[in-house]
Design a protein around this motif. Structure first.
Motif, PDB file in Angstrom:
ATOM      1  N   ILE A 223       0.848  -1.209   0.000  1.00  0.00           N
ATOM      2  CA  ILE A 223       0.000   0.000   0.000  1.00  0.00           C
ATOM      3  C   ILE A 223       0.875   1.248   0.000  1.00  0.00           C
ATOM      4  O   ILE A 223       0.586   2.222  -0.692  1.00  0.00           O
ATOM      5  CB  ILE A 223      -0.946  -0.018   1.218  1.00  0.00           C
ATOM      6  CG1 ILE A 223      -1.860  -1.240   1.142  1.00  0.00           C
ATOM      7  CG2 ILE A 223      -1.784   1.246   1.279  1.00  0.00           C
ATOM      8  CD1 ILE A 223      -2.719  -1.468   2.359  1.00  0.00           C
ATOM      9  N   VAL A 224       1.967   1.195   0.745  1.00  0.00           N
ATOM     10  CA  VAL A 224       2.870   2.350   0.772  1.00  0.00           C
ATOM     11  C   VAL A 224       3.463   2.556  -0.624  1.00  0.00           C
ATOM     12  O   VAL A 224       3.540   3.696  -1.122  1.00  0.00           O
ATOM     13  CB  VAL A 224       3.988   2.140   1.821  1.00  0.00           C
ATOM     14  CG1 VAL A 224       5.058   3.212   1.686  1.00  0.00           C
ATOM     15  CG2 VAL A 224       3.404   2.151   3.224  1.00  0.00           C
ATOM     16  N   ASN A 225       3.859   1.463  -1.285  1.00  0.00           N
ATOM     17  CA  ASN A 225       4.412   1.602  -2.640  1.00  0.00           C
ATOM     18  C   ASN A 225       3.362   2.157  -3.603  1.00  0.00           C
ATOM     19  O   ASN A 225       3.681   2.918  -4.519  1.00  0.00           O
ATOM     20  CB  ASN A 225       4.955   0.258  -3.133  1.00  0.00           C
ATOM     21  CG  ASN A 225       6.307  -0.065  -2.489  1.00  0.00           C
ATOM     22  OD1 ASN A 225       7.096   0.847  -2.193  1.00  0.00           O
ATOM     23  ND2 ASN A 225       6.566  -1.344  -2.250  1.00  0.00           N
ATOM     24  N   LEU A 226       2.113   1.751  -3.387  1.00  0.00           N
ATOM     25  CA  LEU A 226       1.025   2.291  -4.214  1.00  0.00           C
ATOM     26  C   LEU A 226       0.921   3.804  -4.005  1.00  0.00           C
ATOM     27  O   LEU A 226       0.789   4.578  -4.959  1.00  0.00           O
ATOM     28  CB  LEU A 226      -0.287   1.611  -3.800  1.00  0.00           C
ATOM     29  CG  LEU A 226      -1.500   1.747  -4.697  1.00  0.00           C
ATOM     30  CD1 LEU A 226      -1.237   1.202  -6.078  1.00  0.00           C
ATOM     31  CD2 LEU A 226      -2.681   1.017  -4.054  1.00  0.00           C
ATOM     32  N   ALA A 227       1.053   4.221  -2.746  1.00  0.00           N
ATOM     33  CA  ALA A 227       0.984   5.657  -2.425  1.00  0.00           C
ATOM     34  C   ALA A 227       2.167   6.401  -3.028  1.00  0.00           C
ATOM     35  O   ALA A 227       2.003   7.497  -3.586  1.00  0.00           O
ATOM     36  CB  ALA A 227       0.959   5.837  -0.907  1.00  0.00           C
TER      37      ALA A 227
ATOM     38  N   ALA B 246      -8.347   4.260  -1.013  1.00  0.00           N
ATOM     39  CA  ALA B 246      -8.505   5.429  -0.143  1.00  0.00           C
ATOM     40  C   ALA B 246      -7.302   5.577   0.786  1.00  0.00           C
ATOM     41  O   ALA B 246      -6.832   6.693   1.037  1.00  0.00           O
ATOM     42  CB  ALA B 246      -9.788   5.294   0.675  1.00  0.00           C
ATOM     43  N   LEU B 247      -6.778   4.453   1.272  1.00  0.00           N
ATOM     44  CA  LEU B 247      -5.630   4.506   2.172  1.00  0.00           C
ATOM     45  C   LEU B 247      -4.376   4.968   1.414  1.00  0.00           C
ATOM     46  O   LEU B 247      -3.595   5.786   1.923  1.00  0.00           O
ATOM     47  CB  LEU B 247      -5.402   3.127   2.811  1.00  0.00           C
ATOM     48  CG  LEU B 247      -4.234   2.995   3.778  1.00  0.00           C
ATOM     49  CD1 LEU B 247      -4.323   4.031   4.908  1.00  0.00           C
ATOM     50  CD2 LEU B 247      -4.171   1.589   4.383  1.00  0.00           C
ATOM     51  N   ALA B 248      -4.215   4.459   0.211  1.00  0.00           N
ATOM     52  CA  ALA B 248      -3.051   4.874  -0.594  1.00  0.00           C
ATOM     53  C   ALA B 248      -3.121   6.371  -0.872  1.00  0.00           C
ATOM     54  O   ALA B 248      -2.099   7.082  -0.804  1.00  0.00           O
ATOM     55  CB  ALA B 248      -3.009   4.077  -1.897  1.00  0.00           C
ATOM     56  N   ALA B 249      -4.324   6.866  -1.173  1.00  0.00           N
ATOM     57  CA  ALA B 249      -4.480   8.301  -1.442  1.00  0.00           C
ATOM     58  C   ALA B 249      -4.184   9.122  -0.193  1.00  0.00           C
ATOM     59  O   ALA B 249      -3.511  10.157  -0.265  1.00  0.00           O
ATOM     60  CB  ALA B 249      -5.900   8.570  -1.934  1.00  0.00           C
ATOM     61  N   ALA B 250      -4.661   8.633   0.958  1.00  0.00           N
ATOM     62  CA  ALA B 250      -4.445   9.373   2.205  1.00  0.00           C
ATOM     63  C   ALA B 250      -2.951   9.362   2.583  1.00  0.00           C
ATOM     64  O   ALA B 250      -2.404  10.377   3.032  1.00  0.00           O
ATOM     65  CB  ALA B 250      -5.277   8.762   3.324  1.00  0.00           C
TER      66      ALA B 250
END
Lengths: 204, 290
Positions: free
Chosen positions: A11-15, A166-170
């Motif tokens: 998820i962090v890499n997605l962000a 939503a988490l990646a965007a945040a």
């Protein structure tokens, strides 16, 4: 090869990719600037999103663990005491579940299911200073209460895809100023709002 | 399946909400708003017309008998009534109390009645086929009969530490014909179901609207739907049931009953607020009523 979300690092890499950061992290503990900043904000951002949205994957129902209750005859005979009675004016106090992020509802244990007589029950969250150490409690007037709450979910494989977005965007919004600059951060803010709205609609 | 959650989802659809509830009790914002209004809307709508599907005829629980003829009940009854009954816990509105003849022996200071009929050859009204004639009754608050020990007073209709709701009448062993609180949407009349959806929608439109002006417009629309449905129900109810043009005039009643039937002379049904419960108005979230 495409990957599915298996770990917080995915998820962090997605962000990071969303904010145009050139690089990836292998682990949240690899010591890089990106991983250190991510580690600082990951848990809080995840919990905040779970709390603010009505994510069904995070919903839990448990039988309340009764801590204290008011005497049936009220306090006419025995005066109220913080050590043995729930905060006024409540009848029951239940322990706050350890993985609870947000209490959504309190209901009586139904005698029959489905329940054709649903009732709205008021409740309040309190800090029970009568116990040692003081603890967070749920106060209500419902005996044998069932507590519905949004729980802390840490395993990304159980996240809803909309929640991952939503988490990646945040995360991107919070990481962007430090890693790629303010312009990217502004873009990410509008992106996060759109993602949240979309995710909520899809979830509904 | 017809569950309360289905009704709530239909109401959410009616106001254009994007959320679909899995359970009306799961505590999400939309569910909370629906749940706060659900029961209130249901009871008010039931009271708004004489919905046939909700008609119930059941014996009442006697709390007090002023004549002292009934064992194990009190004798305190608000004057000038003879009997006090508990208000049924599933009652939305009392329609009427069917009349039963009062045994003469139970009336204090009653005039001795002739043992021989004044007229002969008249058939006595058969109990089973006797028409239901409304008797006078009064719904009131009574402080003589407190709730049973351990009863959670705020959860049971008509019971409180301040007193309980009772039905006062002069009818012994009374039954009540009333509109019961029917919780199961599968039993609801389709017209009622549609009215309930619109009524609930009218109650939740404003709290759930992001644009309050739009919410008020939606509420107006939904209220108009409810009014139309309730009006239709009131008309069809009047058309579907029997009506009576009986006028209760004492001297005319004696023509048909030759035996010892002196009810009307005994003053047993001379007081109260009426025979017929009538409709109650339906209150709306914008302050209007219909």
């Amino acid at each position: 090869m495409t990957t599915t979300i298996q770990a917080p690092e995915d998820i962090v890499n997605l962000a990071l990719s969303r904010i145009g950061f050139k690089g990836r992290i292998g682990s949240l503990y690899d010591g890089s600037a990106a991983s250190k900043k991510s580690l600082d904000i990951y848990g809080q951002t995840r919990d905040e999103l779970i709390r603010d949205g009505n994510w069904e994957f995070a919903e839990r129902i448990v039988a309340g663990n009764l801590l204290k209750q008011a005497p049936a005859s009220g306090y006419a005979v025995t005066p109220w005491s913080a050590a043995s009675n729930p905060d006024l004016p409540w009848l029951f106090s239940y322990s706050y579940p350890s993985d609870c992020i947000d209490v959504r509802s309190i209901r009586a244990t139904p005698m029959f299911v489905p329940n054709f007589d649903p009732q709205h029950n008021v409740f309040s969250l309190g800090n029970d200073t009568g116990s040692n150490p003081p603890q967070r409690v749920i106060l209500c007037n419902v005996p044998n209460a069932l507590i519905t709450y949004a729980g802390r979910v840490t395993d990304p494989t159980t996240f809803d895809p909309g929640f991952v977005e939503a988490l990646a965007a945040a995360l991107g919004r919070r990481l962007a100023p430090g890693l790629v600059g303010l312009d990217a951060a502004k873009l990410e803010i509008s992106d996060e709002q759109a993602e949240n709205q979309l995710a909520q609609q899809e979830k509904g | 399946m017809y569950l309360p959650t289905d009704i709530a989802n239909l109401a959410l659809d009616a106001i254009g909400a994007e959320t679909v509830l899995g359970d009306i009790e799961d505590g999400v914002r939309e569910a909370q708003v629906c749940l706060r209004s659900y029961r209130e809307c249901l009871v008010q709508l039931l009271r708004g017309a004489h919905w046939q599907f909700a008609r119930k005829q059941a014996p009442l629980t006697l709390l007090g008998d002023a004549t002292g003829q009934t064992p194990n009940v009190g004798t305190a009854v608000t004057r000038p009534w003879l009997y006090v009954y508990a208000y049924p816990t599933d009652c939305a509105a009392v329609r009427y109390i069917p009349h039963h003849e009062i045994p003469v022996s139970q009336i204090a200071n009653s005039i001795a009645l002739p043992t021989t009929p004044l007229m002969t050859g008249l058939a006595a009204p058969a109990g089973r086929f006797q028409k239901l004639r409304p008797a006078r009754f009064l719904v009131a608050l009574n402080t003589d009969y407190p709730p049973e020990t351990g009863q959670i007073t705020w959860e049971v209709q008509g019971v409180s530490p301040q007193g309980r709701t009772v039905i006062l009448t002069n009818v012994p062993q009374a039954e009540a014909v009333y509109t019961s609180v029917v919780l199961y949407p599968s039993v609801w009349d389709p017209l009622f179901r549609a009215a309930m959806v619109a009524y609930l929608a009218s109650a939740i439109a404003l709290p759930l609207a992001k644009d309050k002006k739009m919410g008020m417009a939606l509420r107006r629309d939904q209220i108009a739907i409810v009014k139309a449905k309730v009006e239709q129900a009131r008309i069809s109810d009047g058309n579907e049931t029997w009506s009576s043009s009986d006028i209760q005039v004492d001297w005319m009643q004696f023509r048909n009953y030759g035996s010892a039937n002196m009810r009307s002379l005994m003053g047993g049904d001379q007081w109260g607020d009426g025979f017929w419960g009538g409709w109650q108005s339906v209150q709306f979230a914008d302050g209007s009523a219909f």
